[in-house]
Scaffold this motif. Structure first.
Motif, mmCIF file in Angstrom:
data_model
loop_
_atom_site.group_PDB
_atom_site.id
_atom_site.type_symbol
_atom_site.label_atom_id
_atom_site.label_comp_id
_atom_site.label_asym_id
_atom_site.label_seq_id
_atom_site.Cartn_x
_atom_site.Cartn_y
_atom_site.Cartn_z
ATOM 1 N N GLY A 193 4.867 3.832 -8.390
ATOM 2 C CA GLY A 193 6.063 3.088 -7.999
ATOM 3 C C GLY A 193 5.797 2.177 -6.831
ATOM 4 O O GLY A 193 4.799 2.323 -6.114
ATOM 5 N N ARG A 194 6.703 1.210 -6.653
ATOM 6 C CA ARG A 194 6.604 0.306 -5.519
ATOM 7 C C ARG A 194 6.668 1.100 -4.212
ATOM 8 O O ARG A 194 7.417 2.068 -4.109
ATOM 9 C CB ARG A 194 7.741 -0.712 -5.550
ATOM 10 C CG ARG A 194 7.715 -1.654 -6.709
ATOM 11 C CD ARG A 194 8.965 -2.513 -6.764
ATOM 12 N NE ARG A 194 10.152 -1.737 -7.105
ATOM 13 C CZ ARG A 194 11.164 -1.493 -6.281
ATOM 14 N NH1 ARG A 194 11.140 -1.957 -5.035
ATOM 15 N NH2 ARG A 194 12.210 -0.785 -6.671
ATOM 16 N N CYS A 195 5.901 0.693 -3.238
ATOM 17 C CA CYS A 195 5.933 1.359 -1.934
ATOM 18 C C CYS A 195 7.081 0.773 -1.118
ATOM 19 O O CYS A 195 6.893 -0.106 -0.270
ATOM 20 C CB CYS A 195 4.593 1.189 -1.213
ATOM 21 S SG CYS A 195 3.248 2.072 -2.022
ATOM 22 N N GLU A 196 8.270 1.249 -1.421
ATOM 23 C CA GLU A 196 9.489 0.835 -0.741
ATOM 24 C C GLU A 196 10.236 2.090 -0.297
ATOM 25 O O GLU A 196 10.027 3.175 -0.848
ATOM 26 C CB GLU A 196 10.376 -0.011 -1.658
ATOM 27 C CG GLU A 196 9.724 -1.259 -2.224
ATOM 28 C CD GLU A 196 9.430 -2.329 -1.175
ATOM 29 O OE1 GLU A 196 9.964 -2.221 -0.047
ATOM 30 O OE2 GLU A 196 8.677 -3.269 -1.486
ATOM 31 N N LYS A 197 11.138 1.934 0.671
ATOM 32 C CA LYS A 197 11.849 3.091 1.219
ATOM 33 C C LYS A 197 12.556 3.897 0.149
ATOM 34 O O LYS A 197 12.602 5.126 0.183
ATOM 35 C CB LYS A 197 12.847 2.637 2.283
ATOM 36 C CG LYS A 197 12.196 2.179 3.588
ATOM 37 C CD LYS A 197 13.247 1.805 4.629
ATOM 38 C CE LYS A 197 12.578 1.379 5.929
ATOM 39 N NZ LYS A 197 13.581 1.020 6.971
ATOM 40 N N LEU A 203 8.391 11.078 2.020
ATOM 41 C CA LEU A 203 8.815 12.466 1.821
ATOM 42 C C LEU A 203 7.744 13.251 1.080
ATOM 43 O O LEU A 203 7.450 14.412 1.415
ATOM 44 C CB LEU A 203 10.114 12.520 1.025
ATOM 45 C CG LEU A 203 11.325 11.766 1.561
ATOM 46 C CD1 LEU A 203 12.479 11.870 0.577
ATOM 47 C CD2 LEU A 203 11.734 12.307 2.921
ATOM 48 N N LEU A 204 7.167 12.620 0.062
ATOM 49 C CA LEU A 204 6.151 13.295 -0.742
ATOM 50 C C LEU A 204 4.901 13.576 0.082
ATOM 51 O O LEU A 204 4.307 14.664 -0.011
ATOM 52 C CB LEU A 204 5.815 12.440 -1.961
ATOM 53 C CG LEU A 204 4.780 13.000 -2.938
ATOM 54 C CD1 LEU A 204 5.130 14.407 -3.389
ATOM 55 C CD2 LEU A 204 4.633 12.068 -4.140
ATOM 56 N N ILE A 205 4.496 12.620 0.905
ATOM 57 C CA ILE A 205 3.338 12.831 1.784
ATOM 58 C C ILE A 205 3.599 14.007 2.718
ATOM 59 O O ILE A 205 2.748 14.889 2.904
ATOM 60 C CB ILE A 205 3.027 11.552 2.582
ATOM 61 C CG1 ILE A 205 2.512 10.453 1.635
ATOM 62 C CG2 ILE A 205 2.013 11.821 3.693
ATOM 63 C CD1 ILE A 205 2.452 9.068 2.252
ATOM 64 N N ARG A 206 4.793 14.068 3.296
ATOM 65 C CA ARG A 206 5.139 15.163 4.204
ATOM 66 C C ARG A 206 5.219 16.501 3.452
ATOM 67 O O ARG A 206 4.879 17.567 4.003
ATOM 68 C CB ARG A 206 6.461 14.868 4.905
ATOM 69 C CG ARG A 206 6.375 13.686 5.872
ATOM 70 C CD ARG A 206 7.684 13.469 6.623
ATOM 71 N NE ARG A 206 7.657 12.241 7.408
ATOM 72 C CZ ARG A 206 7.100 12.128 8.612
ATOM 73 N NH1 ARG A 206 6.505 13.180 9.163
ATOM 74 N NH2 ARG A 206 7.135 10.977 9.252
ATOM 75 N N GLY A 311 15.887 13.448 -1.134
ATOM 76 C CA GLY A 311 15.719 13.330 0.316
ATOM 77 C C GLY A 311 15.227 14.575 1.013
ATOM 78 O O GLY A 311 15.226 14.630 2.245
ATOM 79 N N SER A 312 14.782 15.569 0.271
ATOM 80 C CA SER A 312 14.392 16.852 0.867
ATOM 81 C C SER A 312 12.889 17.094 0.766
ATOM 82 O O SER A 312 12.354 17.315 -0.325
ATOM 83 C CB SER A 312 15.143 17.999 0.185
ATOM 84 O OG SER A 312 14.646 19.249 0.611
#
Length: 365
Positions: A193-197, A203-206, A311-312
């Protein structure tokens, strides 16, 4: 029925795939569909590769003031019965000329118009209002989920009588038509996917960091305005050996990458009906996705995939942990079940037939 599909031409993600797949299927079915783009770019290139008839208006900039006049002339002289726009710029310019056209006008809303330009300041807020105004002016509005249709009607004031829900589809392949799986040592995740907010890759990296399992490796395929920030986040979290950025990838390159993946993850805050999940399932990857769009239509239960809270970080991390506990045989069984389920419901043939039926109804009014 002569139909013209219109797009700005600079799409790289799901919008490009949606347009090109639909027109390729229409060509095979003998429908008289053509494509017009405002500028040379990825959409025109991908369409030509599929043998689709493409015209380019030749916009001198994103906001070429002469473009509406050329658009009106092209449509009227081309004798089109219906014009179908995709994307905010196409919607905006069509709204400026549609009253001077004989053709009917349809719009597909691919994503939430209220957040498409999030984080782009005053210009973004203005463009959001103009896009919503354009959508409400169209004769017909295709929403790609029930949730989007309800939102457009109740929140944005789109006439419910104009709204039609038609799910996206792809051409699913047999096992012999997709690349064979490549043995590897890590548990590889892919996010396309596009690297946009709105895509929530931070979230996935975290979440990967929180799981704290060195077997996990995350591969992000896409570019965008947040790419540098995401790379900085990876550096700040000391995850250089776990997160890899591939940039924008062609479908053939993506297929080769899928062969080395174990799980496809969608971490978005908002989506329509993500084609990337259909494509990942076609390549026999199990799915973990946030609860966006009509996700329960794509992942009906835990035997077919897992759904995380929007968002979690904690919810995404929990989903990753559950997949890490599964055996290769369990992962394969889940991937096969999901592909069988999706291919029976979300094919390009069904999508095209549904759209053409709405076109025909629209032309009678």
């Amino acid at each position: 029925m002569k139909v013209l599909h219109v797009n700005a031409g600079l799409e790289k993600g799901g919008g490009l795939t949606h347009i090109v797949n639909l027109l390729a299927e229409a060509k095979q079915a003998g429908q008289d569909f053509e494509l017009l783009v405002f500028a040379e770019g990825p959409v025109a290139q991908a369409a030509r590769e599929q043998g689709i008839k493409v015209a380019v208006l030749g916009a001198s900039s994103r906001y070429d003031l002469f473009l509406p006049g050329r658009l009106k002339k092209f449509i009227n002289e081309g004798g089109y019965d219906l014009v179908h726009t995709h994307g905010a710029r196409a919607n905006l310019f069509m709204s400026l000329v549609h009253r001077k056209l004989k053709a009917k006008w349809a719009v597909t809303v691919h994503s939430d118009p209220m957040i498409d330009f999030e984080g782009r300041g005053l210009a973004g807020r203005i463009f959001t209002k103009l896009n919503l105004r354009a959508i409400k002016q169209a004769d017909c509005v295709f929403a790609v989920t029930q949730r989007f249709a309800k939102m457009l009607a109740e929140r944005d004031g789109v006439d419910p009588g104009k709204l039609h829900v038609i799910y996206n589809g792809i051409n699913f392949h047999t096992e012999a038509q997709i690349p064979a799986k490549v043995p590897h040592h890590h548990f590889n995740l892919i996010n396309v996917g596009r690297c946009e907010k709105v895509k929530g890759q931070d979230l996935l990296i975290r979440a990967v960091k929180q799981v704290d399992d060195q077997r996990l490796q995350l591969h992000i395929a896409g570019d965008g305005s947040q790419l540098d920030q995401l790379r900085q986040l990876v550096a700040d979290l000391d995850m250089g050996g776990q997160v890899f950025f591939h940039g924008f990838m062609s479908q053939s390159d993506l297929q080769a990458l899928y062969a080395r993946m174990d799980l496809a993850v969608l971490s978005s805050y908002s989506e329509s009906f993500p084609l990337v999940l259909l494509e990942a399932s076609d390549n026999l990857l199990p799915l973990l996705a946030t609860d966006v769009g009509d996700m329960h239509e794509m992942i009906p239960d835990k035997q077919h995939g897992l759904i995380a809270e929007v968002g979690s970080v904690n919810s995404l991390a929990e989903g990753l942990k559950q997949y890490l506990q599964k055996s290769p045989a369990e992962l394969e069984e889940m991937a096969l079940s999901e592909k069988a389920y999706l291919s029976g419901r979300f094919s390009l043939q069904k999508q095209l037939a549904s759209i053409v039926a709405v076109y025909q109804k629209l032309m009678k009014h």
